[in-house]
Write an enzyme that holds these catalytic residues in place. Structure first.
Site, short mmCIF file in Angstrom:
data_model
loop_
_atom_site.label_atom_id
_atom_site.label_comp_id
_atom_site.label_asym_id
_atom_site.label_seq_id
_atom_site.Cartn_x
_atom_site.Cartn_y
_atom_site.Cartn_z
N ASP A 1 -2.17 -18.47 1.39
CA ASP A 1 -3.10 -19.25 0.54
C ASP A 1 -3.78 -20.35 1.36
O ASP A 1 -5.00 -20.53 1.32
CB ASP A 1 -2.40 -19.81 -0.70
CG ASP A 1 -1.10 -20.55 -0.39
OD1 ASP A 1 -0.61 -20.47 0.75
OD2 ASP A 1 -0.57 -21.23 -1.31
N TYR B 1 0.82 -1.22 0.00
CA TYR B 1 0.00 0.00 0.00
C TYR B 1 0.85 1.26 0.00
O TYR B 1 0.44 2.28 -0.55
CB TYR B 1 -0.90 0.03 1.24
CG TYR B 1 -2.17 -0.74 1.10
CD1 TYR B 1 -2.16 -2.13 1.01
CD2 TYR B 1 -3.41 -0.10 1.08
CE1 TYR B 1 -3.34 -2.85 0.91
CE2 TYR B 1 -4.59 -0.81 0.97
CZ TYR B 1 -4.55 -2.18 0.89
OH TYR B 1 -5.72 -2.88 0.78
N LYS C 1 3.84 -15.27 3.33
CA LYS C 1 4.09 -16.08 2.13
C LYS C 1 5.59 -16.33 2.09
O LYS C 1 6.30 -16.00 1.13
CB LYS C 1 3.57 -15.33 0.89
CG LYS C 1 3.58 -16.13 -0.40
CD LYS C 1 2.55 -17.26 -0.45
CE LYS C 1 2.72 -18.07 -1.73
NZ LYS C 1 1.87 -19.28 -1.76
N ASP D 1 -6.10 -7.19 4.37
CA ASP D 1 -7.25 -6.63 3.63
C ASP D 1 -8.09 -7.76 3.06
O ASP D 1 -9.32 -7.80 3.21
CB ASP D 1 -6.72 -5.72 2.51
CG ASP D 1 -7.85 -5.10 1.71
OD1 ASP D 1 -8.82 -4.62 2.33
OD2 ASP D 1 -7.76 -5.12 0.46
N ASP E 1 -11.95 -9.34 4.62
CA ASP E 1 -13.19 -9.43 3.83
C ASP E 1 -13.67 -10.89 3.78
O ASP E 1 -14.87 -11.16 3.89
CB ASP E 1 -12.99 -8.94 2.39
CG ASP E 1 -13.40 -7.48 2.20
OD1 ASP E 1 -13.16 -6.69 3.13
OD2 ASP E 1 -13.95 -7.14 1.14
C1 IPM Z 1 -10.36 -1.63 3.82
C2 IPM Z 1 -10.58 -1.09 2.44
C3 IPM Z 1 -9.46 -0.10 2.11
C4 IPM Z 1 -8.15 -0.86 2.14
C5 IPM Z 1 -9.62 0.65 0.78
C6 IPM Z 1 -10.95 1.37 0.70
C7 IPM Z 1 -8.48 1.59 0.52
O1 IPM Z 1 -10.67 -2.12 1.50
O2 IPM Z 1 -10.28 -0.82 4.77
O3 IPM Z 1 -10.29 -2.85 3.97
O4 IPM Z 1 -7.79 -1.51 1.15
O5 IPM Z 1 -7.49 -0.81 3.18
MG MG Z 2 -10.73 -4.03 2.40
#
Ligand code: IPM
Ligand code: MG
Length: 365
Positions: free
Chosen positions: A221, A141, A189, A245, A249
């Site tokens: 993975d 990032y 990894k 990240d 999710d």
């Molecule tokens: C998160 C989001 C952010 C990230 C984006 C919106 C920049 O996906 O907070 O998980 O990738 O950190």
């Molecule tokens: Mg995210």
């Protein structure tokens, strides 16, 4: 307790969900005699449109002068063609960097009432309670150099970590594990990446300071699979920025909706609080958004910026209570709706708010 909270609601469903989180925090203030003040500033797409930049200076100044920042969400389809440094997301990354919090805590837990929302079988998700600790200021990032060289048809990003960056986030993860089930899973990894080898070696060194915590390492993975097969196996999961990240999710599958997940970023000058979900432009402004992720994020403000553990627990208990009573936002009421009442964003906020008082009494007695 006085808390001066900056609210940067941002784009899409951000204003709706943070509005409900603020209303619940105000109720806590009334009930507990606390003095919480709220200031609003722009970030993300709305700031690009009105101020010409995704992070206006007065937003950043107000953030640095606050006790905590509550962020809604950033992003919108109209900005999709812009390069990364001009997009709404750039505002979020800039405020993260400026506030300096490097440890992003993302709890993912299974509410029994929501087990039907998960595509995983109830006996797999039941009781799952994971705390992701995502390194937030390093890796791909922020690594330099980075570029898309159009003439050469080449693009590159840099995944870079120093030992110090890994050690500081690992230390926070170990401390949190000590207060939980004393197990830490570090995800990397290391079979391919030097940066992951440094990560793993550093985590092993820091582990020596915490002999009471069991450490294991997983490749990212394999971890993506284990998380879905045996989510109950995990307590604290420590990982770098991009892996965190992705895995956070994925962990929404355990909870049944991304709309339920809160986050807190600690370790810097001012803590930053944001629900894990995005701006969901497709449902924005229609009262369909689930405010529970933002409301639970409000609980984390009380826990990590206010030291108000009982109040944080009361918000969490209130959320559990309204779920037990069958109240759902549309994202949580797919399929069989028998016995459920589907509520708008505002009505869900009001239900939690109305439950906070009795839960405060319950947790403090
Ligand atoms: C998160 C989001 C952010 C990230 C984006 C919106 C920049 O996906 O907070 O998980 O990738 O950190
Ligand atoms: Mg995210």
């Amino acid at each position: 307790m006085h808390l001066n909270i900056l609210v940067t609601a941002g784009d899409g469903i951000g204003p709706e969900v943070t509005g409900e989180a603020v209303s619940v925090l105000k109720e806590i203030a009334v009930q507990g005699g606390h003095d919480f003040s709220f200031t609003e500033k722009r970030i993300g797409g709305v700031a690009i449109v009105l101020d010409g930049t995704p992070l206006p200076k007065d937003t950043l100044d107000a953030a640095l002068a606050s006790d905590a920042v509550l962020l809604g969400a950033v992003g919108g389809n109209e900005f999709n063609a812009l390069p990364p440094d001009k997009r709404p997301e750039a505002g979020l990354l800039q405020i993260r960097a400026a506030l300096g919090g490097f440890a992003n805590l993302r709890p993912a837990f299974a509410f029994k009432e929501l087990a039907v929302n998960s595509p995983l079988r109830p006996e797999i998700v039941d009781g799952a309670d994971i705390l992701f600790v995502r390194e937030l200021l390093g890796g791909l990032y922020f690594g330099q150099p980075r570029a898309w060289d159009k003439a050469k048809n080449t693009a590159f990003n840099t995944m870079v970590y120093t030992r110090a960056e890994v050690a500081r986030v690992a230390r926070i993860a170990f401390q949190l594990a000590q207060k939980r089930r004393r197990k830490l899973t570090s995800v990397d990894k290391a079979n391919v990446l030097e940066v992951s080898q440094l990560w793993r070696a550093t985590v092993n060194e820091v582990a020596k300071e915490f002999p009471d915590v069991t450490v294991e390492h997983q490749y990212v993975d394999a971890m993506a699979m284990h998380l879905m097969n045996q989510p109950r196996n995990y307590d604290v999961v420590l990982t770098e920025n991009l892996f965190g990240d992705i895995l956070s999710d994925e962990s929404a599958v355990i909870t049944g909706s991304l709309g339920m997940l809160p986050s807190a970023t600690i370790g810097g000058k001012v803590n930053l609080y944001e629900p894990v979900h995005g701006s969901a432009p497709d449902i924005a402004g229609r009262g369909l958004a689930n405010p529970l992720g933002a409301i639970l994020t409000g609980a984390l403000i009380l826990r990590y910026s206010g030291g108000l553990e009982a109040e944080a627990a009361a918000i969490e208990a209130s959320v559990r209570k309204v779920l037990e009573q069958g109240f759902r936002t549309p994202d949580l009421a797919r399929g069989n709706k028998e016995g459920l009442t589907v509520l708008s964003t505002k009505d869900m906020g009001a239900k939690v708010r109305g439950t906070v008082k009795e839960q405060l009494l319950a947790v403090s007695s």
